[in-house]
Design a protein around this motif. Structure first.
Motif, PDB file in Angstrom:
ATOM      1  N   LEU A 566      -3.984   0.457  -7.795  1.00 50.31           N
ATOM      2  CA  LEU A 566      -3.434   0.162  -9.010  1.00 50.31           C
ATOM      3  C   LEU A 566      -4.676   1.036  -9.805  1.00 50.31           C
ATOM      4  O   LEU A 566      -4.976   1.374 -11.303  1.00 50.31           O
ATOM      5  CB  LEU A 566      -3.770  -1.192  -9.339  1.00 50.31           C
ATOM      6  CG  LEU A 566      -3.102  -2.474 -11.374  1.00 50.31           C
ATOM      7  CD1 LEU A 566      -2.388  -1.753 -11.730  1.00 50.31           C
ATOM      8  CD2 LEU A 566      -3.458  -3.778 -10.571  1.00 50.31           C
ATOM      9  N   ALA A 567      -6.367   1.083  -9.024  1.00 50.61           N
ATOM     10  CA  ALA A 567      -6.362   1.614  -9.955  1.00 50.61           C
ATOM     11  C   ALA A 567      -7.104   2.847  -9.952  1.00 50.61           C
ATOM     12  O   ALA A 567      -8.073   3.500 -10.179  1.00 50.61           O
ATOM     13  CB  ALA A 567      -8.560   1.055  -9.118  1.00 50.61           C
ATOM     14  N   GLY A 568      -6.850   3.403  -8.695  1.00 50.55           N
ATOM     15  CA  GLY A 568      -6.286   4.038  -8.344  1.00 50.55           C
ATOM     16  C   GLY A 568      -7.868   5.252  -7.794  1.00 50.55           C
ATOM     17  O   GLY A 568      -8.279   6.764  -7.898  1.00 50.55           O
ATOM     18  N   ILE A 569      -8.167   4.344  -7.048  1.00 55.53           N
ATOM     19  CA  ILE A 569      -9.558   4.866  -6.260  1.00 55.53           C
ATOM     20  C   ILE A 569      -9.608   4.393  -5.060  1.00 55.53           C
ATOM     21  O   ILE A 569      -8.409   4.071  -4.285  1.00 55.53           O
ATOM     22  CB  ILE A 569     -10.568   3.550  -6.265  1.00 55.53           C
ATOM     23  CG1 ILE A 569      -9.865   2.398  -6.721  1.00 55.53           C
ATOM     24  CG2 ILE A 569     -10.883   3.896  -7.731  1.00 55.53           C
ATOM     25  CD1 ILE A 569     -11.042   0.635  -6.808  1.00 55.53           C
ATOM     26  N   PRO A 570     -10.522   4.928  -3.579  1.00 54.98           N
ATOM     27  CA  PRO A 570     -10.451   4.595  -2.452  1.00 54.98           C
ATOM     28  C   PRO A 570      -9.846   3.114  -1.707  1.00 54.98           C
ATOM     29  O   PRO A 570     -10.765   1.724  -2.496  1.00 54.98           O
ATOM     30  CB  PRO A 570     -11.144   5.223  -1.811  1.00 54.98           C
ATOM     31  CG  PRO A 570     -11.790   5.877  -2.601  1.00 54.98           C
ATOM     32  CD  PRO A 570     -11.988   5.500  -4.181  1.00 54.98           C
ATOM     33  N   ARG A 571      -9.252   2.845  -0.544  1.00 51.29           N
ATOM     34  CA  ARG A 571      -9.144   1.579  -0.455  1.00 51.29           C
ATOM     35  C   ARG A 571     -10.528   0.696  -0.142  1.00 51.29           C
ATOM     36  O   ARG A 571     -10.478  -0.340  -0.696  1.00 51.29           O
ATOM     37  CB  ARG A 571      -8.005   1.448   0.802  1.00 51.29           C
ATOM     38  CG  ARG A 571      -8.201   0.098   1.734  1.00 51.29           C
ATOM     39  CD  ARG A 571      -7.606   0.546   2.749  1.00 51.29           C
ATOM     40  NE  ARG A 571      -6.201   0.206   2.755  1.00 51.29           N
ATOM     41  CZ  ARG A 571      -6.069   1.840   3.477  1.00 51.29           C
ATOM     42  NH1 ARG A 571      -6.851   2.708   4.120  1.00 51.29           N
ATOM     43  NH2 ARG A 571      -4.828   2.075   3.615  1.00 51.29           N
ATOM     44  N   ALA A 572     -11.385   1.083   0.315  1.00 43.51           N
ATOM     45  CA  ALA A 572     -12.590   0.408   0.575  1.00 43.51           C
ATOM     46  C   ALA A 572     -13.474  -0.049  -0.190  1.00 43.51           C
ATOM     47  O   ALA A 572     -13.713  -1.193  -1.105  1.00 43.51           O
ATOM     48  CB  ALA A 572     -13.743   1.545   1.508  1.00 43.51           C
TER      49      ALA A 572
END
Length: 944
Positions: A566-572
């Motif tokens: 959703l945010a387009g960021i890494p999982r961590a």
């Protein structure tokens, strides 16, 4: 019992249905009048509606005159009960009421009413320590039973909720009597009753455990040990499981009493119990701090943990944020020990800000899965699922928490039918219909009292800090309107900012901005938006952006991977931001890696998103979410069907993090959580100009819908894809979607719709020069022609499709067509060619690890063996694949194999065994969700 007056009636339901006038037994006639009387007796004066009686007598195939026949049977019963009754008179006993009939209880008596009265008295005596008198009363009550409830009236009774519930009352009384007998050392007095109950309920482990203990207590250690071995074998043979902890504990206790050593090797193995061995424990975590509501907690504990003759239901209602869910979960954790066989929880999302209300059918899908019902054994219809759910929980002691209900209609299908269970409901609305129809206890929650609010805040921030600024604390409580949710949010921020005074925080709250209008209450001087805005301002940029994005996801909850996409960021990074939101109480983590927004927070976050996210940012986030579900569903299909990929998907968009599905079971669990969300994603993707994600996701999802028995979801999503592809003039998507929709209509029994969509798909594949797609449709059309006895057309179409699949190296399709060709040769009498073709198909299926197609081919071999008189070999072969399908959780295919085994037994003259196979087939698979051809086969085979 009745006093013996010659005009008094006495009825028996606890065994064969019987009636007496004085000392004279009455002739009740044939089966149908007895069934009607049985249901009226079971209702103990309550109304039995005419549609219910029609369903009881004829189930799914009522005659056109069914209603008139019910009236006629009631008239016959009236004349039996009152021989001198004038024509067309209603009489004294069987009264017509609005929509149905009821049996008057005044002046008559029944063994059921007496049984309930005596068992209630026995339990009261046991609770006061008068065990000997209680045991005598239990024995008297159990002596009223002379077989199963309404014995001899067939499957209409054995599967009906009213009679099942009475049977569970019997088991409950036997258990309580056994407990009293063990305490008194009077095991022999109750042994005959528990042995009878154990025979009737061989897979009830708690009951069997008590039988073992009673046998041992009466000195029959060897018989108890032998009985354990028999029970263990039966559990393994019929359920594929080992004994559970209760039964194991009873067995080991008996070994210790007998002086035998208990070596590690003797301990019963704890094998996986097909999801049945692990009692569901679905309650969200309890809060570490809970203050107030003491009277409600004590009352709720007493109400839900006691013994009842009907399901106890407690419903909390109140405004948003007043603490209904928190109270219910806290109470549920207090009660959990009283419900050792599990706790079920569902958020019904009755007041979801954007209207995504949870459907009862979807909740039942999840409940049944948690109770160990395989996906293909779950009916498609709401009524079918509700009935199966009542049966599944009938013998268990479960606590069911239904959170955030919209109305009574949403709750009704989720209610159990037996008093062993208890139900806790929360809703913003007062559920008056729940009290009227089901005797629910309704309790309204107000905001906390001044002292409770002060204690609530103090427990969270610490007594030193709270007492240092009492005036500021009062201002905070006033500004939060004593609303528990608002207090918790503010307290979380206070605890995190130990360098800021309460006075400053109170000032910030007073200077809050706009109001959360949709969730305000004019009767309270407070505003939740002010609280959330203040907390939101203190978030770091990443967590604040995450909060704004979360309402764009259409599901009830999210995982860290969904948030990352959703945010387009890494999982961590996403996990860290979710953790920040959890710490501020703006987000709830209710399961490992499952997060949920409260409705108030979702509405607040949606307002923020509309204000701070551009339309482009929102659309990019939605595109990433669509891609997330497209690729995760693709991975799930590859787990379900290794080596098979009907749809090509483009590489992942930048910033998308799909779920990691390590095996078939992980894929199945993920789909169970997400299938409703997938339906929403498909619908939204269908509104785009480029509809490829829509129809590709729908095409992938259909493979998992098929594995899970969700035929209607398959039909809905395929229909959405057809509409989207039509609007976009996407010929490839339209062809694939029409073929998919044909498959869904087939499983729903719509032969006309199936043929219609197949013909459209064939033309479209021809237009687009798609040889493989056209061959797939030809394969389907060949099968249709074969079922319609158009053998020349069938074999031509199948061979044309086979040539394409062989040329393209499509082994699964090749195996499927070879199986159909083998069936064709069998039908047309060419046994040699049928045998040879079936063996080739079976070898190819086995090479791929494809049990379903291997079984289809070997079913043809089994039929040939049967035709040649080798019945034993044919039955053995068929049963091998029944068990193989059950191991894979493929209940539908196991049922179809059982039907074929039954046909073989019928051909061999073993009619009774054949009927047992067919009855087992109907018991493990739901007719309604299967096609009409299968239903007609079962109904014709089982016809009397």
């Amino acid at each position: 019992m009745a006093d013996g007056n010659s005009n008094d009636l006495r009825f028996a339901l606890l065994g064969p249905v019987r009636a007496w006038r004085g000392s004279t037994e009455l002739s009740l006639g044939a089966k149908h009048p007895r069934l009607i009387l049985a249901l009226l007796l079971a209702r103990t004066g309550g109304l039995a509606e005419v549609p219910e009686l029609v369903d009881l007598l004829w189930r799914d195939e009522p005659p056109p005159t069914a209603v008139n026949m019910v009236h006629r049977y009631v008239g016959m019963l009236r004349r039996v009960l009152e021989p001198d009754l004038p024509a067309r008179s209603g009489g004294r006993w069987l009264l017509r009421d609005v929509g149905g009939y009821r049996l008057v209880s005044a002046g008559s008596d029944s063994d059921l009413v007496t049984f309930r009265r005596w068992t209630t008295e026995a339990r009261r005596l046991a609770e006061t320590g008068e065990d000997m008198v209680a045991l005598k009363q239990f024995v008297a009550a159990l002596s009223l039973w002379h077989g199963r409830c309404a014995a001899g009236l067939g499957p209409a009774v054995t599967s009906h909720p009213d009679f099942v519930a009475i049977e569970r009352e019997h088991i409950s009384a036997v258990r309580d009597a056994a407990t009293a007998a063990l305490r008194l050392g009077e095991a022999t007095r109750i042994l005959p009753f528990i042995e009878d109950a154990a025979v009737r309920n061989p897979l009830d482990e708690a009951l069997q455990a008590q039988l073992l203990l009673l046998l041992a207590a009466s000195g029959n250690h060897s018989e108890a040990i032998s009985r354990y071995g028999h029970i263990r074998t039966q559990l393994a043979d019929e359920l594929g499981v080992d004994p559970g902890p209760t039964l194991q504990a009873a067995y080991l206790g008996i070994l210790n009493q007998n002086g035998e050593p208990v070596a590690v090797s003797q301990l019963p193995a704890e094998a996986p119990r097909a999801a049945v061995a692990v009692p569901p424990a679905q309650l969200p975590s309890d809060l570490p701090v809970f203050v107030g509501r003491a009277d409600l907690i004590d009352e709720g504990f007493t109400l839900l943990s006691g013994n009842h003759s009907a399901v106890p239901i407690l419903a909390f209602d109140g405004m948003p944020g007043v603490g209904k869910t928190t109270l219910a979960i806290h109470l549920a954790h207090r009660l959990a020990a009283r419900f050792p066989e599990g706790q079920l929880y569902a958020d019904l999302r009755g007041f979801d800000p954007v209207g995504r209300i949870a459907q009862p059918a979807d909740i039942l899908q999840n409940f049944l899965s948690a109770l160990g019902v395989s996906p293909e054994g779950i009916p498609a219809s709401l009524d079918g699922r509700a009935a199966l759910f009542r049966s599944a929980v009938a013998s268990r002691r479960l606590l069911i928490v239904l959170d955030n209900a919209r109305d009574v209609e949403q709750v009704r299908p989720l209610l159990p039918g037996t008093a062993l269970n208890a139900v806790l409901v929360t809703s913003r609305s007062r559920l008056g219909g729940l009290a009227t129809s089901f005797g629910a206890n309704l309790r309204s929650l107000d905001v906390l009292s001044e002292q409770e609010a002060r204690d609530c805040f103090t427990e969270r921030v610490g007594p030193v800090r709270a007492s240092a600024e009492p005036e500021a604390l009062d201002q905070i409580i006033q500004r939060c309107g004593r609303l528990p949710l608002a207090l918790a949010v503010v307290a979380a921020r206070v605890a995190a900012l130990d360098d800021q005074s309460l006075r400053d925080i109170a000032t910030d709250l007073r200077s809050g901005g706009q109001r959360l209008d949709a969730f305000s209450d004019d009767g309270l001087d407070h505003d939740v938006r002010d609280v959330f805005t203040w907390s939101y301002r203190l978030l770091k940029a990443g967590a604040a952006r995450m909060l704004r994005l979360l309402p764009l996801h259409p599901g009830a909850d999210i995982t860290a991977e969904v948030a990352a996409s959703l945010a387009g960021i890494p999982r961590a990074e996403a996990r860290s931001q979710l953790g920040a939101l959890v710490r501020t109480r703006l987000l709830n983590r209710y399961r490992p890696n499952r997060y949920r927004l409260h409705d108030l927070v979702r509405a607040f976050a949606a307002e923020l998103g509309d204000t701070h996210l551009t339309p482009g940012e929102q659309d990019e986030a939605r595109l990433r979410i669509e891609d997330h579900y497209l690729h995760t569903t693709y991975a799930a299909v590859r787990r379900f069907r290794p080596g098979f990929a009907e749809v090509e998907v483009a590489p992942l968009h930048v910033g998308v993090t799909p779920e990691e599905l390590t095996d078939r079971f992980a894929a199945s669990a993920w789909f169970a959580d997400e299938h409703v969300t997938i339906r929403e994603i498909i619908a939204y993707a269908g509104q785009r100009v480029d509809v490829r994600t829509c129809w590709k996701l729908a095409l992938l999802a259909k493979d998992v819908y098929q594995q899970s028995g969700l035929w209607r979801d398959w039909s809905i999503t395929a229909g959405i894809a057809v509409e989207a592809a039509t609007r976009a003039s996407d010929i490839t998507g339209l062809a694939q979607s029409h073929r998919s929709l044909a498959g869904a209509r087939h499983f729903l029994g719509d032969d006309e719709g199936r043929s219609h969509h197949l013909e459209i798909a064939a033309d479209l594949f021809q237009q687009s020069d798609d040889a493989i797609g056209r061959a797939e449709v030809l394969m389907n059309l060949g099968w249709v022609a074969q079922t319609q006895a158009d053998h020349n057309t069938a074999i031509a179409l199948l061979h044309e499709a086979l040539d394409v699949f062989v040329d393209k190296g499509m082994l699964e399709h090749e195996t499927n067509v070879l199986t159909m060709i083998a069936e064709h040769h069998l039908i047309t009498g060419d046994l040699e060619r049928s045998w040879a073709t079936a063996m080739v198909a079976a070898r190819k299926g086995r090479k791929r690890g494809d049990v379903r197609h291997e079984d289809r081919a070997m079913t043809t071999i089994s039929r040939i063996l049967s035709q040649r008189g080798h019945f034993a070999a044919a039955v053995s072969l068929g049963m091998y694949y029944v068990e193989a399908h059950l191991r894979e959780g493929q209940v539908h295919f196991a049922a179809m194999s059982l039907i074929d085994v039954g046909k073989t037994l019928q051909a061999a003259g073993e009619v009774d065994d054949a009927y047992r196979m067919w009855e087992r087939a109907t018991s493990i698979s739901d007719d309604e969700i299967l096609s009409r051809w299968r239903k007609s086969r079962l109904s014709s085979e089982l016809a009397p």
